[in-house]
Design a protein around this motif. Structure first.
Motif: not given
Length: 391
Positions: A45-57
């Motif tokens: 979940r750290f990795a998956i939501f890290g991708i989500f947040a990096i893309g949103f940024n």
């Protein structure tokens, strides 16, 4: 004389940042152990939501467009991945590709309409689209989404490619990467590899002329329009790229846990990625990932505390005082862990408006100042000083 930064210096720093980030992500099972967060499901979940947040940024941090509807692309990516498992194969690669492709097309359609407005109107439009998608998935499109029971793999799915290669199976197969099941640490390292790749792409976008144009849009979009620059295609491109990142995250959620539900499209999921980005540092490379780790850590660790755990922790106190402390602390853990998140968010917004990364910069500047102070206090001897001392 002002300092000059050569392109080679910038590239060298970026390479060091990328290598440091990759090393930190790949060794998370080791350095997360003391925090009690080294189990694979949480690391995934750290990795998956890290991708989500990096893309949103890429959208919010670079262009300044605040979307409250990015959970729609997360849900679309999950549904697409599960349908790929059901129709084609349980190999995760086709599912990831289709999740990114469909989410990108979906983002193109929503962005084309939403970007006709800016500011709060853009945010409300994206929120409205996300809620429409949630309601459609929950009720209207139940033949496609399976409604409230969620879409998942079943024994009777056609799985055309798997049936053609290895024949029909009487069992429900597990998602895999060429035979390597996406469970436990293999699933985490697959997500971690894609996280590192997503971070690299975000870094290249940020350093590119395209990234410079996105920052110009955030700085003063009206001035760009007055100079004849048509900014909407750039903003739309950023919106689509951000949607592709969200689709990738949704596809990975389905790869590690092969089901898709409408709850992934709720407005709370969209608000969560906003909090992750602001908490870590808007417009920074590392900040969104750090924000995702902090929020998911609080969610999975603090929410697991219950009254029994608290009584064990504060058992050394007198009975009356112990009960009071447990009651007060219980408001901030367990089901009330959102209060802890809210308090942390308030403190950061008040004292560190730039998020965690601003705190890191402040500490780095303080350490540099402490190192420079002793050198500044030692003055090099001059010929006049030598003559005065009789040397």
């Amino acid at each position: 004389m002002s300092a000059r930064f050569e392109p080679g210096d910038v590239a060298r720093k970026d390479n060091l940042l990328l290598m440091g980030f990759a090393a930190a992500v790949l060794t998370m099972p080791l350095w997360m152990q003391p925090f009690g967060a080294a189990y694979p499901d949480l690391l995934q979940r750290f990795a998956i939501f890290g991708i989500f947040a990096i893309g949103f940024n890429i959208l919010f941090g670079l262009t300044g467009y605040l979307s409250f509807g990015h959970a729609a692309f997360l849900g679309v990516g999950s549904y697409t991945a599960v349908w790929a498992f059901k129709l084609l194969t349980v190999n995760v690669l086709p599912a990831i590709v289709f999740a990114m492709l469909v989410s990108g097309l979906f983002a193109l359609a929503i962005g084309f309409v939403s970007l006709r407005r800016s500011g709060i109107y853009f945010s409300i439009l994206t929120l409205a689209f996300a809620q429409m998608c949630y309601n459609l998935a929950y009720s209207v499109l139940t033949p496609i989404t399976n409604g409230e029971t969620s879409l998942q793999i079943t024994r009777t799915d056609p799985r055309v490619l798997d049936t053609w290669i290895s024949g029909a199976s009487a069992l429900i197969p597990a998602t895999n990467l060429f035979g390597l099941e996406m469970k436990g640490y293999p699933g985490f390292y697959f997500c971690a590899a894609l996280l590192i790749g997503a971070f690299y792409v975000a870094m290249r976008i940020s350093r590119s002329p395209f990234g410079t144009m996105l920052r110009a849009i955030k700085s003063n979009q009206n001035r760009l329009n007055y100079t004849g620059v048509h900014t909407r295609p750039y903003a739309l491109a950023a919106f689509v790229i951000s949607g592709v990142y969200a689709g990738l995250a949704g596809g990975l959620l389905a790869c590690t846990d092969p089901l898709a539900g409408a709850e992934r499209m709720q407005w709370t999921a969209s608000g969560e990625v906003v909090l992750m980005t602001i908490l870590g540092g808007v417009g920074t490379l590392l900040g969104p990932f750090l924000g995702a780790v902090i929020i998911k850590f609080l969610e999975n660790i603090f929410s697991a505390f219950n009254d029994q755990t608290l009584h064990s922790a504060f058992g050394f106190l007198p009975d009356g005082l112990e009960n009071v402390v447990v009651q007060v602390t219980g408001l901030f853990v367990g089901e009330g862990w959102h209060l802890t998140l809210g308090a942390l968010f308030m403190l950061l917004v008040i004292f560190l408006p730039g998020g965690v990364m601003e705190g890191v910069r402040r500490v780095g500047g303080l350490l540099q100042g402490l190192k420079a102070a002793p050198r500044a206090g030692v003055r090099r001897a001059t010929p006049a000083d030598s003559a005065a001392s009789g040397e």
